[in-house]
Enzyme design. Structure first.
Site, PDB file in Angstrom:
ATOM      1  N   CYS A  28      44.407  49.549  55.584  1.00  0.00           N
ATOM      2  CA  CYS A  28      43.340  49.175  54.665  1.00  0.00           C
ATOM      3  C   CYS A  28      42.070  48.815  55.429  1.00  0.00           C
ATOM      4  CB  CYS A  28      43.771  47.994  53.804  1.00  0.00           C
ATOM      5  SG  CYS A  28      42.439  47.320  52.770  1.00  0.00           S
ATOM      6  N   LYS A  55      54.604  46.393  45.120  1.00  0.00           N
ATOM      7  CA  LYS A  55      54.234  45.054  45.574  1.00  0.00           C
ATOM      8  C   LYS A  55      55.358  44.035  45.356  1.00  0.00           C
ATOM      9  CE  LYS A  55      49.570  46.267  44.227  1.00  0.00           C
ATOM     10  NZ  LYS A  55      48.532  46.125  43.186  1.00  0.00           N
ATOM     11  N   VAL A  68      44.887  43.402  48.781  1.00  0.00           N
ATOM     12  CA  VAL A  68      44.658  42.856  50.114  1.00  0.00           C
ATOM     13  C   VAL A  68      43.212  43.159  50.486  1.00  0.00           C
ATOM     14  CG1 VAL A  68      47.047  43.120  50.835  1.00  0.00           C
ATOM     15  CG2 VAL A  68      45.451  44.971  51.306  1.00  0.00           C
ATOM     16  N   GLU A  80      38.968  38.827  48.955  1.00  0.00           N
ATOM     17  CA  GLU A  80      37.802  39.695  49.160  1.00  0.00           C
ATOM     18  C   GLU A  80      37.352  39.618  50.623  1.00  0.00           C
ATOM     19  OE1 GLU A  80      36.917  41.800  46.945  1.00  0.00           O
ATOM     20  OE2 GLU A  80      38.052  40.934  45.278  1.00  0.00           O
ATOM     21  N   SER A  81      37.222  40.783  51.242  1.00  0.00           N
ATOM     22  CA  SER A  81      37.005  40.838  52.693  1.00  0.00           C
ATOM     23  C   SER A  81      35.741  40.108  53.137  1.00  0.00           C
ATOM     24  CB  SER A  81      36.962  42.288  53.166  1.00  0.00           C
ATOM     25  OG  SER A  81      35.869  42.994  52.609  1.00  0.00           O
TER      26      SER A  81
END
Length: 244
Positions: A28, A55, A68, A80-81
């Site tokens: 990801c 999941k 993720v 949230e990245s």
């Protein structure tokens, strides 16, 4: 660290007191952002990989949407990245990845927002049906990447962060690492010329030598194996990709 991707019927590995935990999927790009920041700042942590196609039931109690990345820090869960990366930079003061000056920090955040357009272009070229040739892919990518090329050119530095990679560089890198997967889709090299985004192309070569990037590098071939499954509506075997 859980190297395998946990799925339904699994249990969450025991947590270690005081150690941050990142829930990820190995391929990801958004989780990759967080890994880069954790590594660059040398924040102790472990990683638990999640099978996003099947999941685990327990993971939905951590992230109700089952996405993720998600970061657990004590009793706090951050998702949230970009929010996670900002949180890490605020909580762990060693090796700050944003400029100290508020105006310059805000400028970097605005540049990071422009990366979203590049991500959309990447996804359009790799997963969409409207981009059918390498030439069309280059046209779509250049439109999105030219503002970033110009920004770095105006800064006159090797990296967006100056002499070393900082937050903007690490927020952008996961897609720069994976862009070669578009060429794999078309089974030929993308026809970029030397006049196309030269500053950004040099940045990409320089970033590849950054120790943090090198340690976490997976590359376009592995990502393409996952992407190809998505395009074909197949479920990838996440755990076997790097072993093939």
């Amino acid at each position: 660290m859980s190297s395998s991707h946990l799925s339904k019927g699994s249990v969450e590995p025991p947590r270690q007191d005081g150690l941050l935990r990142l829930f990820s999927m190995q391929f990801c790009p958004f989780a990759h952002r967080v890994k880069l920041v954790l590594k660059a700042k040398q924040v102790p942590h472990d990683v638990v990989n999640i099978n996003l196609m099947v999941k685990p039931e327990w993971y939905l109690q951590i992230h109700p949407e089952g996405k993720v990345p998600a970061l657990v820090h004590g009793d706090k869960v951050v998702v949230e990245s970009l929010d996670i990366c900002d949180y890490l930079d605020e909580q762990f003061s060693d090796n700050p990845l944003y400029p100290a000056e508020p105006a310059l920090k805000q400028q970097d955040k605005e540049v990071i927002q422009k990366i979203g357009t590049a991500v959309e272009a990447f996804n359009k070229c790799l997963f969409g049906n409207e981009v059918n040739t390498p030439d069309e892919a280059v046209t779509v990518l250049l439109e999105a990447l030219q503002p970033l090329n110009d920004e770095l050119s105006n800064r006159g530095t090797t990296y967006f962060g100056g002499d070393t990679p900082k937050m903007v560089d690490y927020m952008f890198w996961p897609w720069a690492e994976r862009v070669g997967s578009i060429a794999l889709k078309f089974e030929q090299k993308l026809p970029f010329s030397d006049n196309h985004i030269p500053v950004l192309l040099k940045w990409r070569k320089d970033m590849r030598n950054d120790p943090t990037v090198t340690e976490l590098y997976i590359g376009p071939k592995a990502f393409w194996k996952i992407a190809e499954c998505k395009i074909r509506n197949e479920i990838p075997d996440f755990d076997s990709v790097l072993c093939a």
